[in-house]
Motif scaffolding. Structure first.
Motif, PDB file in Angstrom:
ATOM      1  N   TRP A  44      -0.498   4.595   8.839  1.00 48.13           N
ATOM      2  CA  TRP A  44      -0.861   5.021   7.475  1.00 48.13           C
ATOM      3  C   TRP A  44      -0.035   6.216   7.034  1.00 48.13           C
ATOM      4  O   TRP A  44       0.490   6.265   5.914  1.00 48.13           O
ATOM      5  N   ILE A  53      -3.253  -2.146   5.857  1.00 46.48           N
ATOM      6  CA  ILE A  53      -3.596  -2.002   7.272  1.00 46.48           C
ATOM      7  C   ILE A  53      -4.889  -2.746   7.583  1.00 46.48           C
ATOM      8  O   ILE A  53      -4.989  -3.468   8.588  1.00 46.48           O
ATOM      9  N   ILE A 314      -1.966  -5.130  13.471  1.00 46.56           N
ATOM     10  CA  ILE A 314      -1.148  -4.029  12.953  1.00 46.56           C
ATOM     11  C   ILE A 314       0.252  -4.077  13.558  1.00 46.56           C
ATOM     12  O   ILE A 314       1.257  -3.893  12.860  1.00 46.56           O
TER      13      ILE A 314
END
Length: 446
Positions: A44, A53, A314
């Motif tokens: 982030w 995300i 991710i």
């Protein structure tokens, strides 16, 4: 892309969190969550949108839903098979047929045959592993040794069988046909298989298992269960569903439903007893050897697998590791032995961080294929991935593959891994084969 420091911190916190949870005997999901939170924050702060995300995490979780289904259903199938009389009946049949003198060797060979036919370690361990573990418990044969024999045999098929999804994933990730992959795997399969067979044969011949108690043990469950050939139906339905390539979870559900019906008819199990057994496990004051866990005991593991899926989502969405793989293996070595060692080491590290078997296979295959094609045939990369990334995941205590296997046989991976020579012999065999293959190439060149 993350910096070297950011990636190092993420990997370090993830492994330390898992290792600490494992050593302290707390939920692995708690330890893993530290690594997941670290990865989320770093990605982030590197510029990724938080909503993106979350979306990648959800996509990763969806990719693990089949594993979560299987783990939940394993928590239900074992107590239902026990309460219905299926497992006691199979143990009784085993006592009639199996010679305890060669129990470990028999367990390994049977597991190999079934796994090559089914192409799945989960189905193999569920169909033949559960009753053989129960039989070993009665014969007082060390359960870690039996679990090692069963897991070794199960992974022969999980890695080698053309029906295996893992085998096909290796083939597609490295761009080879299933036929060429089988040929490439044959030398190391034979080498590791012979080592494993000799290992268990030696164990059987050097130990003296219980011979004279078979008749007594056969009578142990006679007063508590009504036997019938129909008690084998839940196992047969599971085997048949896998052979027909049904979804694994559908096979488990069909087996559970049949076990419940058989238990009601032959054992008189009530619905309240069924619900209690499926949630908390089977417990009986008369048969201590048949105590099992239930769905309640699987919740913690299911949460861990969901978190691992989010972590992998991710990694894949942001392509965190691809550039570093090229730096690690890009062009520093021209020997197959060195490339094999580095690929195996990377597969091990990725298996430790991602907690899956799928991600190491896919990333090792797809990302390294351009590098390998410049120097070696694709089939050699396929062999190395199958002998390292695919297998090493089964030896990591917090990897979901190892968790599922350990849950089915009821023995944690750290207890049986030293008795599962197929798992650790394969990486050694593939290193030896890579070294010899390089030497033969030089001879041909000269």
């Amino acid at each position: 892309m993350l910096t070297n420091r950011q990636l190092g911190v993420t990997i370090l916190i993830t492994i330390l969190g898992l290792a600490a949870a494992y050593v302290l005997h707390i939920a692995l999901a708690i330890g893993f969550s530290f690594g997941l939170i670290t990865l989320v924050v770093i990605v982030w702060r590197s510029g990724a949108a938080f909503r993106g995300i979350l979306r990648s995490m959800w996509e990763g979780i969806k990719h693990t839903k089949e594993v979560m289904w299987i783990l939940a259903l394993v928590g239900v199938v074992i107590p239902t098979w026990t309460a219905s009389g299926t497992i006691p009946y199979m143990i009784d049949l085993g006592l009639r047929v199996v010679d305890p003198s060669f129990f470990l060797t028999f367990s390994f060979v049977l597991s190999v045959c079934i796994s090559m036919l089914l192409g799945t370690s989960t189905g193999t361990l569920s169909s033949v592993g559960i009753p053989l573990i129960g039989l070993a418990l009665l014969l007082q044969i060390p359960l870690p040794m039996v679990a090692g024999a069963l897991v070794s045999g199960a992974f022969v098929g999980d890695r080698t069988s053309p029906f295996s999804s893992a085998n096909r994933l290796v083939a597609s990730s490295t761009g080879v046909s299933v036929k060429d992959l089988f040929k490439a795997l044959l030398p190391t399969t034979i080498g590791a298989g012979c080592i494993t067979f000799a290992f268990f044969l030696f164990c059987d011949m050097s130990r003296e298992w219980h011979h004279g108690e078979k008749d007594l043990l056969r009578e142990q469950f006679g007063t508590g269960f009504n036997y019938s050939i129909w008690l084998l139906l839940p196992v047969l339905l599971l085997l048949l569903s896998i052979l027909l390539r049904f979804k694994t979870r559908n096979g488990f559900l069909l087996s559970i439903a049949s076990a419940i019906g058989i238990g009601i008819i032959f054992q008189g199990v009530t619905w309240n007893q069924w619900l209690h057994a499926m949630w908390f496990g089977y417990h009986s004051s008369l048969f201590d050897s048949l105590q099992t866990k239930g769905l309640f005991n699987m919740v913690e593991l299911i949460v861990l697998i969901g978190l691992a899926g989010a972590f992998n989502g991710i990694l894949e969405e942001n392509r965190v590791l691809e550039a570093y793989m090229q730096k690690l293996l890009g062009g520093s070595s021209t020997s197959l032995f060195a490339a094999t060692f580095r690929t195996a080491l990377f597969g091990l590290g990725l298996g430790m961080v991602s907690c899956t078997q799928t991600l190491p296979i896919m990333m090792s295959g797809r990302s390294l294929l351009p590098f390998w094609e410049e120097r070696f045939p694709r089939s050699q990369l396929a062999r190395v991935v199958a002998d390292s990334s695919l297998i090493l995941a089964a030896m990591i205590p917090w990897n979901m593959l190892a968790i599922v296997c350990g849950t089915i046989v009821g023995v944690p991976v750290e207890q049986y891994v030293s008795y599962a020579p197929f798992l650790w012999a394969l990486p050694i065999c593939t290193l030896i084969w890579s070294y010899g293959w390089r030497d033969r190439r030089k001879v041909v060149g000269n």
